[in-house]
Design a protein around this motif. Structure first.
Motif, mmCIF file in Angstrom:
data_model
loop_
_atom_site.group_PDB
_atom_site.id
_atom_site.type_symbol
_atom_site.label_atom_id
_atom_site.label_comp_id
_atom_site.label_asym_id
_atom_site.label_seq_id
_atom_site.Cartn_x
_atom_site.Cartn_y
_atom_site.Cartn_z
ATOM 1 N N ALA A 17 0.822 -1.215 0.000
ATOM 2 C CA ALA A 17 0.000 0.000 0.000
ATOM 3 C C ALA A 17 0.859 1.270 0.000
ATOM 4 N N ARG A 18 1.949 1.252 0.739
ATOM 5 C CA ARG A 18 2.800 2.446 0.848
ATOM 6 C C ARG A 18 3.808 2.564 -0.289
ATOM 7 N N GLY A 19 4.239 1.411 -0.823
ATOM 8 C CA GLY A 19 5.270 1.425 -1.852
ATOM 9 C C GLY A 19 6.648 1.735 -1.292
ATOM 10 N N LEU A 20 6.803 1.548 0.016
ATOM 11 C CA LEU A 20 8.078 1.812 0.687
ATOM 12 C C LEU A 20 8.575 0.536 1.342
ATOM 13 N N ALA A 22 9.679 -1.814 4.122
ATOM 14 C CA ALA A 22 9.291 -1.901 5.535
ATOM 15 C C ALA A 22 10.487 -1.760 6.468
ATOM 16 N N GLY A 23 11.689 -1.969 5.950
ATOM 17 C CA GLY A 23 12.881 -1.867 6.780
ATOM 18 C C GLY A 23 13.522 -0.491 6.801
ATOM 19 N N CYS A 24 13.695 0.091 5.624
ATOM 20 C CA CYS A 24 14.435 1.361 5.558
ATOM 21 C C CYS A 24 13.576 2.565 5.146
ATOM 22 N N TRP A 25 12.351 2.309 4.784
ATOM 23 C CA TRP A 25 11.389 3.360 4.413
ATOM 24 C C TRP A 25 11.709 4.060 3.089
ATOM 25 N N ARG A 26 12.553 3.458 2.264
ATOM 26 C CA ARG A 26 12.843 4.040 0.949
ATOM 27 C C ARG A 26 11.925 3.439 -0.098
ATOM 28 N N SER A 27 11.688 4.214 -1.158
ATOM 29 C CA SER A 27 10.952 3.703 -2.311
ATOM 30 C C SER A 27 11.909 2.847 -3.140
ATOM 31 N N GLY A 28 11.374 2.091 -4.055
ATOM 32 C CA GLY A 28 12.209 1.299 -4.958
ATOM 33 C C GLY A 28 13.169 2.171 -5.744
ATOM 34 N N ASP A 29 12.695 3.318 -6.202
ATOM 35 C CA ASP A 29 13.543 4.243 -6.952
ATOM 36 C C ASP A 29 14.682 4.786 -6.088
ATOM 37 N N GLU A 30 14.376 5.084 -4.827
ATOM 38 C CA GLU A 30 15.407 5.592 -3.917
ATOM 39 C C GLU A 30 16.448 4.519 -3.610
ATOM 40 N N ILE A 31 15.994 3.285 -3.464
ATOM 41 C CA ILE A 31 16.917 2.172 -3.228
ATOM 42 C C ILE A 31 17.842 2.002 -4.430
ATOM 43 N N ALA A 32 17.268 2.023 -5.628
ATOM 44 C CA ALA A 32 18.054 1.836 -6.846
ATOM 45 C C ALA A 32 19.043 2.977 -7.073
ATOM 46 N N LEU A 49 13.965 10.222 5.369
ATOM 47 C CA LEU A 49 13.573 8.928 5.935
ATOM 48 C C LEU A 49 13.269 9.043 7.419
ATOM 49 N N LYS A 50 14.029 9.856 8.104
ATOM 50 C CA LYS A 50 13.788 10.075 9.535
ATOM 51 C C LYS A 50 12.384 10.646 9.755
ATOM 52 N N LYS A 51 11.980 11.585 8.896
ATOM 53 C CA LYS A 51 10.644 12.188 8.990
ATOM 54 C C LYS A 51 9.560 11.167 8.636
ATOM 55 N N ARG A 52 9.831 10.328 7.631
ATOM 56 C CA ARG A 52 8.857 9.313 7.228
ATOM 57 C C ARG A 52 8.587 8.346 8.381
ATOM 58 N N ARG A 53 9.633 7.944 9.057
ATOM 59 C CA ARG A 53 9.472 6.986 10.162
ATOM 60 C C ARG A 53 8.633 7.573 11.287
ATOM 61 N N LYS A 54 8.757 8.861 11.507
ATOM 62 C CA LYS A 54 7.998 9.512 12.580
ATOM 63 C C LYS A 54 6.532 9.652 12.195
ATOM 64 N N GLY A 55 6.293 9.680 10.885
ATOM 65 C CA GLY A 55 4.963 9.641 10.379
ATOM 66 C C GLY A 55 4.136 10.786 10.243
#
Length: 55
Positions: A17-20, A22-32, A49-55
């Protein structure tokens, strides 16, 4: 100054659902893109990513 370490923690599952990851909160494009990103871009993404984790 040392290049930032990857935020990968080995969980490596993209949440459907999120497209991120679950471990590092990056998108596939960011990982690549990580290996070719500048150090400044990596630091900026780590802050995001720090902000994403805080939600």
């Amino acid at each position: 100054m040392k290049s930032p370490a990857s935020p990968c923690n080995g969980v490596c599952r993209i949440h459907p659902a999120r497209g991120l990851c679950a471990g590092c909160w990056r998108s596939g494009d960011e990982i690549a893109a990580w290996p070719t990103m500048s150090d400044g871009a990596k630091r900026a993404l780590l802050a995001t990513l720090k902000k994403r984790r805080k939600g």
